[in-house]
Design an enzyme around this catalytic site. Structure first.
Site, PDB file in Angstrom:
ATOM      1  N   ASP A  70      -2.411  -3.384 -23.266  1.00 47.13           N
ATOM      2  CA  ASP A  70      -1.450  -4.423 -22.881  1.00 47.13           C
ATOM      3  C   ASP A  70      -1.916  -5.056 -21.570  1.00 47.13           C
ATOM      4  O   ASP A  70      -3.111  -5.064 -21.259  1.00 47.13           O
ATOM      5  CB  ASP A  70      -0.039  -3.804 -22.800  1.00 47.13           C
ATOM      6  CG  ASP A  70       1.077  -4.812 -23.059  1.00 47.13           C
ATOM      7  OD1 ASP A  70       1.373  -5.596 -22.149  1.00 47.13           O
ATOM      8  OD2 ASP A  70       1.643  -4.817 -24.170  1.00 47.13           O
ATOM      9  N   ASP A  71      -0.995  -5.554 -20.794  1.00 55.44           N
ATOM     10  CA  ASP A  71      -1.322  -6.318 -19.575  1.00 55.44           C
ATOM     11  C   ASP A  71      -2.129  -5.475 -18.575  1.00 55.44           C
ATOM     12  O   ASP A  71      -2.069  -4.254 -18.595  1.00 55.44           O
ATOM     13  CB  ASP A  71      -0.001  -6.779 -18.923  1.00 55.44           C
ATOM     14  CG  ASP A  71      -0.182  -8.009 -18.047  1.00 55.44           C
ATOM     15  OD1 ASP A  71      -1.327  -8.440 -17.838  1.00 55.44           O
ATOM     16  OD2 ASP A  71       0.840  -8.540 -17.586  1.00 55.44           O
ATOM     17  N   LYS A 147      -1.902  -9.295 -28.764  1.00 54.09           N
ATOM     18  CA  LYS A 147      -0.484  -9.491 -28.424  1.00 54.09           C
ATOM     19  C   LYS A 147      -0.440 -10.658 -27.454  1.00 54.09           C
ATOM     20  O   LYS A 147      -1.166 -10.665 -26.443  1.00 54.09           O
ATOM     21  CB  LYS A 147       0.083  -8.221 -27.773  1.00 54.09           C
ATOM     22  CG  LYS A 147       1.484  -8.403 -27.199  1.00 54.09           C
ATOM     23  CD  LYS A 147       2.031  -7.086 -26.665  1.00 54.09           C
ATOM     24  CE  LYS A 147       3.324  -7.268 -25.895  1.00 54.09           C
ATOM     25  NZ  LYS A 147       3.817  -5.974 -25.356  1.00 54.09           N
ATOM     26  N   ASP A 149       1.821 -13.115 -25.097  1.00 58.68           N
ATOM     27  CA  ASP A 149       3.090 -13.098 -24.366  1.00 58.68           C
ATOM     28  C   ASP A 149       3.536 -14.509 -23.941  1.00 58.68           C
ATOM     29  O   ASP A 149       2.900 -15.508 -24.280  1.00 58.68           O
ATOM     30  CB  ASP A 149       2.921 -12.156 -23.163  1.00 58.68           C
ATOM     31  CG  ASP A 149       4.189 -11.424 -22.796  1.00 58.68           C
ATOM     32  OD1 ASP A 149       5.273 -11.831 -23.225  1.00 58.68           O
ATOM     33  OD2 ASP A 149       4.089 -10.428 -22.040  1.00 58.68           O
ATOM     34  N   ARG A 205       8.022 -10.825 -31.621  1.00 58.82           N
ATOM     35  CA  ARG A 205       9.091 -10.108 -30.925  1.00 58.82           C
ATOM     36  C   ARG A 205      10.384 -10.907 -31.072  1.00 58.82           C
ATOM     37  O   ARG A 205      10.370 -12.138 -31.088  1.00 58.82           O
ATOM     38  CB  ARG A 205       8.718  -9.950 -29.450  1.00 58.82           C
ATOM     39  CG  ARG A 205       7.784  -8.773 -29.179  1.00 58.82           C
ATOM     40  CD  ARG A 205       8.561  -7.493 -28.945  1.00 58.82           C
ATOM     41  NE  ARG A 205       9.424  -7.672 -27.792  1.00 58.82           N
ATOM     42  CZ  ARG A 205       9.000  -7.570 -26.524  1.00 58.82           C
ATOM     43  NH1 ARG A 205       7.746  -7.245 -26.250  1.00 58.82           N
ATOM     44  NH2 ARG A 205       9.836  -7.767 -25.521  1.00 58.82           N
ATOM     45  N   ASP A 209      12.499  -7.131 -23.423  1.00 56.00           N
ATOM     46  CA  ASP A 209      11.852  -5.819 -23.508  1.00 56.00           C
ATOM     47  C   ASP A 209      12.843  -4.679 -23.707  1.00 56.00           C
ATOM     48  O   ASP A 209      13.918  -4.641 -23.107  1.00 56.00           O
ATOM     49  CB  ASP A 209      11.062  -5.537 -22.222  1.00 56.00           C
ATOM     50  CG  ASP A 209       9.850  -6.439 -22.105  1.00 56.00           C
ATOM     51  OD1 ASP A 209       9.681  -7.340 -22.940  1.00 56.00           O
ATOM     52  OD2 ASP A 209       9.075  -6.233 -21.153  1.00 56.00           O
ATOM     53  N   GLN A 250      15.807 -10.771 -42.694  1.00 55.47           N
ATOM     54  CA  GLN A 250      15.249 -11.244 -43.964  1.00 55.47           C
ATOM     55  C   GLN A 250      14.209 -12.346 -43.791  1.00 55.47           C
ATOM     56  O   GLN A 250      13.658 -12.854 -44.766  1.00 55.47           O
ATOM     57  CB  GLN A 250      16.372 -11.680 -44.908  1.00 55.47           C
ATOM     58  CG  GLN A 250      17.250 -10.521 -45.328  1.00 55.47           C
ATOM     59  CD  GLN A 250      16.448  -9.315 -45.835  1.00 55.47           C
ATOM     60  OE1 GLN A 250      15.489  -9.470 -46.571  1.00 55.47           O
ATOM     61  NE2 GLN A 250      16.835  -8.117 -45.415  1.00 55.47           N
TER      62      GLN A 250
END
Ligand code: GLA
Length: 438
Positions: A70-71, A147, A149, A205, A209, A250
């Site tokens: 990640d970061d 990922k 952001d 997402r 968070d 859905q």
């Protein structure tokens, strides 16, 4: 009549207008991410220790195969000559490629993080305006997963179209590298990514968070629902994210999933039953199953939660259909009771009860209630239990409900008899039952 040129044009248009057509994430992706446990304190050793732990603990055989940085892998600046991204030379002495090669040598896949803005959330250089060179460099490093952001986005959000365009730039850049790179969009639900992301990303997402808490309210995660939420924030409790997910589930389909965030299982802020609930719901709702704890110091309880192959099978079920919330009822003790039902392959269904109140509750699960939205013939069938997925907590915590039938359909036990579970109350947490048509 088509000429070769037309075919080429058609192929090009095809890559522009089709879904994130990389053939990846046909079931939700599984793996581990540095962020929840290590935050910005990452280096090559942290990543490689986790990769080795995935293999040594045999987690790979359960499907966990992505190791995600990640970061905070970044150097202070891009390469001043080429503009290419580069890694912190102290944290990653052999560069990102050095780590990726070792991850690959273990039979795993490697992921990296960037941001569709000027800076990442941790204040490192972002990719806005650098999409091509960044995607190309990631591909040269052997990266399999990005990922992406949303911090410091220069105000380039506010309508689905503005967000779509910003995120589509990286989607196109990744496709143009020719390397299959799973694209994990992370804009915290802004502008409703469930509407615009399925054609450009493999997951998105839906919320601010996650926080390592079952249900603690926090002003920093101010919205009570994600539709029209104008400030996603952060510090969102686990059950709040389940609430967020309920109306948009859905929108998921094969290759395009709602991402409920990196899991907190094993991080210490919830008890074992709560973590079982967390893992079960992330699985049933078809979220990517991304672990976030320190893999090198897991308790036996943690290992048993994340290696429950029956629950993982719900997540990886080939129908790719997230469960639906049938009802949610407030209870006098605080919190609520919820009934969830999902369709799986081969005419099987998963049923889950969630009790977020502090006390055991008695709940009637009516057959008609659970299947009211299924095809009419099903409502007159009886369904047999084929698996009860509550780990050992089934016995020790009285996860039981009264299964009732107000209309012709009926619950059967595995021998075909009417199922009449004793009324011991549904404990805080959840239980999943898989049924099949009889
Ligand atoms: C945002 C994301 C997190 C994590 C951090 C890194 O907050 O939502 O998942 O990637 O940035 O800075």
């Amino acid at each position: 009549m088509f000429k070769p040129f037309d075919l080429k044009l058609a192929a090009l248009l095809g890559t522009l207008v089709r879904a994130m057509d990389n053939g990846l994430a046909l079931t939700p992706q599984m793996g581990w991410n540095t962020w929840n446990h290590f935050g910005c304190n990452i280096d090559a050793d942290v990543v490689l220790s986790a990769a080795n732990a995935l293999v040594d603990q045999n987690l790979t055989s359960f499907g966990y195969n992505y190791v995600l940085m990640d970061d905070c892998w970044h150097a202070a600046s891009r390469d001043p000559d080429t503009g290419a991204p580069r890694a912190d030379p102290v944290k990653f002495p052999n560069g990102i490629k050095g780590v990726v090669d070792q991850v690959h040598a273990l039979g795993l896949k490697a992921g990296i993080y960037s941001d569709a803005g000027m800076y990442t959330c941790g204040g490192n250089f972002g990719s806005l305006g650098f999409e091509e060179i960044d995607a190309q460099t990631y591909a040269e490093w052997g990266i399999d997963y990005l990922k992406y952001d949303n911090c410091f986005n220069e105000g380039r959000s506010g309508t689905p179209k503005i967000s779509f365009d910003r995120y589509a730039n990286m989607s196109r850049a990744l496709n143009a590298t020719g390397r299959p790179i799973l694209y994990s969009l992370c804009n915290w639900g802004e502008d409703g990514p469930w509407n615009f992301a399925p054609t450009i990303a493999n997951s998105w997402r839906i919320s601010g968070d996650i926080m390592d808490s079952f249900d603690r309210f926090d002003e920093r995660c101010p919205c009570t629902q994600v539709i029209d939420c104008t400030y996603a924030g952060f510090h969102c409790a686990m059950t709040r994210i389940i609430d967020f997910a309920a109306p948009v589930l859905q929108k998921a389909r094969k290759g395009a999933w709602n991402d409920l965030d990196i899991m907190e299982v094993g991080q210490g802020g919830m008890n074992n039953d709560e973590y079982i609930t967390h893992f079960s719901f992330w699985a049933m709702l078809k979220s990517p199953l991304i672990l976030g704890m320190d893999l090198t110091s897991m308790t036996n309880e943690t290992v048993s939660i994340i290696t429950n192959d029956a629950i993982i099978a719900l997540n990886q079920d080939d129908a790719g259909s997230p469960a639906n919330r049938i009802w949610k009822r407030t209870v006098a003790d605080g919190g609520d009771l919820q009934l969830w039902q999902g369709s799986l392959v081969n005419n099987t269904f998963v049923i889950a009860l969630l009790n977020t109140s502090p006390k055991n509750q008695t709940v009637d699960v009516d057959f008609y209630d659970a299947f009211f939205d299924q095809a009419r013939p099903l409502l007159f069938l009886s369904l047999a239990i084929i698996d009860y997925l509550c780990l050992d907590t089934y016995e020790s915590h009285s996860y039981r409900a009264r299964y009732t039938s107000s209309k012709p359909g009926n619950w059967l036990d595995s021998e075909g008899a009417n199922w009449d579970a004793p009324d011991e109350g549904v404990a805080r947490g959840t239980c999943s039952v898989v049924y099949e048509k009889r």
